[in-house]
Write an enzyme that holds these catalytic residues in place. Structure first.
Site, PDB file in Angstrom:
ATOM      1  N   SER A 114     -11.359   9.901 165.012  1.00 58.52           N
ATOM      2  CA  SER A 114     -12.151   8.828 165.579  1.00 58.52           C
ATOM      3  C   SER A 114     -13.635   9.232 165.586  1.00 58.52           C
ATOM      4  CB  SER A 114     -11.600   8.506 166.970  1.00 58.52           C
ATOM      5  OG  SER A 114     -12.079   7.296 167.446  1.00 58.52           O
ATOM      6  N   HIS A 166      -4.324   4.205 165.346  1.00 59.13           N
ATOM      7  CA  HIS A 166      -5.569   4.976 165.361  1.00 59.13           C
ATOM      8  C   HIS A 166      -5.226   6.447 165.567  1.00 59.13           C
ATOM      9  CE1 HIS A 166      -9.827   5.543 165.832  1.00 59.13           C
ATOM     10  NE2 HIS A 166      -9.682   6.071 167.035  1.00 59.13           N
ATOM     11  N   ASP A 199      -6.558   0.011 160.809  1.00 58.22           N
ATOM     12  CA  ASP A 199      -7.073   0.600 162.046  1.00 58.22           C
ATOM     13  C   ASP A 199      -8.043  -0.368 162.727  1.00 58.22           C
ATOM     14  OD1 ASP A 199      -8.625   2.204 163.905  1.00 58.22           O
ATOM     15  OD2 ASP A 199      -7.983   3.980 162.827  1.00 58.22           O
TER      16      ASP A 199
END
Length: 533
Positions: free
Chosen positions: A241, A495, A466
């Site tokens: 991320s 994710h 995502d």
């Protein structure tokens, strides 16, 4: 990109639900320093020299590893320690802050050991200290890598135990219900704008000394100092991320210090995207993944009784939302809290069934499970402090990393336009990021991410659908890092892909971390298993 957690969201990018009501560590307000203002060569040169000084000092000092403090809640044999870094790299001998680090030793033979693997889970604002627990819990996905590497986690600057910042009183920050994020009137918008402005002011008041230095480039410099303190000549790194953007900035600033790098669920590193446009892109992607989840709920109507079509499930959602707006469930769960809870479904497949179950009960008239899941727990003072801190770091880093629009009309126009077709997250995301419009310290120009001399091939992993970090970000980073390889998990959207069970992905990540070898070309993998009701 913050990772979403139940109850209060800690988004990725700027992503999702919790509304801004929020606020960083007390300190006198410092005038912007060279490092805060400079995109000048002079400033950058000073910071480059500063990080070299700090890294040399850290290499000499090392880390005094000890048993972890009991209140860190880390299982043995994980060990904990500290690394000192300059608050301002343009002044490496000035004020220092301490970063919390932890590690668990590699499980293989001395001959198998390849060094330390550092991890960042995202945010900005996520703590990496749980990373070594992947070894102590014997997580099978990481068993092979754990033979070769010490797993090392850390709290980035401002986070958790590393000179934590704050923007609001944590108990006030979590109080519910918040206002409905979707405004009905101009007065609603004015009230939210006032909250955002007050939040930015709270950050300055509570954490003014830290704010100018809460940037991704500074966290990347910290990463290099930690590398040196570990006695590592080169960095082995896993970032998920926002951790992918941290990795990309590190690779740009220190290309010849990278040994192996895996980035998973990628923030688009384009200067045009960081961070305002990235958040708008996220609103669109969240709607797509929200619809994927609704399709799954409809396919499993026998379990959830919410309707056999996406439209029927959406109708149940709107009904629930309207009821919460009229009278918050349990007096505390209104539309904002609903979004905070429900957004974990578009984030993570692992949340699909639990969220659907709570939704099913609420639609049938039993809202207790929803209140338990979505309402703040005012007795959990440590958890509330962590939530507030995570939001503060998220805001501080994104606001400082890049220039944001200062004219409310820009925000209002873009949000209104997007909300028409992507209503799930758009307004709440805007309010979360709006403090950046009135940010009280200097905003930088983002790093121009690209390959530098000596950078080895990087492995990029991304699911196609995502929500928090849309697929285009992985494609963009792949273009910018020469020799990189992209693994795409098609027809999937969870994710954080590397932690899921998908041998097509897991085996390639293992091979790269253990041998440095990549496929000759990019790879597309079938999706991991779909959740079961």
């Amino acid at each position: 990109m913050r990772d979403s957690r139940p109850k209060r969201r800690v988004a990725a990018l700027g992503s999702a639900g919790a509304l801004v009501t929020a606020a960083l560590i007390a300190g006198a307000v410092a005038a912007p320093t060279a490092s805060a203002t400079a995109e000048t060569h002079h400033g950058k040169d000073r910071e480059a020299k500063g990080v070299a000084v700090a890294a040399a000092r850290a290499a000499k000092t090392g880390i005094d590893w000890q048993d972890c403090p009991a209140d860190w809640n880390l299982p043995q044999p994980i060990q904990c320690g500290w690394v000192s870094v300059p608050l301002d790299y343009a002044r490496p001998n000035g004020k220092q802050i301490k970063l919390a680090v932890d590690r668990v030793a590699s499980t293989g033979t001395p001959a198998e050991r390849q060094g330390a693997l550092l991890y960042n889970p995202g945010g900005p604002g996520g703590s990496g200290l749980r990373f070594p627990a992947r070894v102590t819990s014997k997580n099978p996905v990481w068993a092979n890598t754990a033979k070769a590497y010490d797993f090392v986690g850390f709290d980035p600057r401002g986070v958790g135990r590393s000179a934590p910042i704050s923007c609001a009183d944590p108990q006030e920050f979590v109080k519910a219900p918040k206002a409905d994020p979707v405004p009905r009137t101009e007065a609603d918008k004015r009230a939210q704008r006032k909250l955002a402005r007050e939040y930015a002011e709270g950050c300055l008041e509570r954490s003014g000394t830290m704010l100018p230095h809460m940037t991704t480039p500074n966290t990347a410099r910290d990463l290099d100092v930690i590398r040196a303190a570990l006695g590592e000549k080169k960095l082995n790194y896993l970032g998920v991320s926002y951790g992918t953007y941290l990795g990309a900035v590190y690779a740009t600033l220190f290309p010849d210090h990278v040994r192996r790098m895996v980035v998973d669920s990628v923030v688009n590193p384009s200067r045009q995207k960081i961070w305002y446009q990235a958040n708008l892109d996220q609103d669109v992607a969240f709607e797509t993944r929200w619809q994927d989840w609704q399709d799954w709920v409809a396919r499993n109507d026998a379990a959830y009784h919410l309707g056999t079509t996406r439209a029927a499930v959406q109708e149940q959602w709107l009904k629930l939302r309207a009821a919460a707006a009229k009278e918050p469930f349990g007096g505390v769960v209104g539309p904002a809290e609903l979004i905070g809870f429900f957004q974990s479904a578009p984030y993570y497949d692992s949340a699909w069934a639990p969220v659907a179950e709570v939704f099913s009960q609420a639609a049938a008239g039993n809202t207790q499970a929803l209140v338990d899941a979505a309402a703040p727990d005012l007795t959990d003072t440590a958890g509330n402090a962590a939530s507030e801190n995570g939001n503060a770091v998220y805001t501080a880093v994104e606001c400082a990393d890049a220039k944001w629009p200062t004219d409310w009309r820009t925000w209002d126009r873009d949000t209104t336009r997007l909300h028409r077709d992507h209503p799930f997250l758009t307004w709440s995301n805007t309010w979360m990021n709006l403090p950046c419009a009135t940010w009280p310290t200097a905003q930088r120009t983002p790093v121009d991410v690209r390959t530098g001399k000596g950078l080895p091939p990087v492995l990029i992993v991304q699911s196609e659908r995502d929500a928090a970090t849309p697929y285009g970000g992985a494609v963009e980073l792949h273009k910018r890092l020469k020799g990189s390889r992209l693994i795409t998990e098609r027809d999937a959207g969870s994710h954080g892909v590397t932690g899921l069970v998908n041998p097509c992905v897991n085996d390639r990540v293992d091979t790269y971390l253990l041998t440095g070898k990549l496929d000759r070309s990019d790879v597309t993998c079938a999706p991991h298993a779909t959740p079961k009701p």
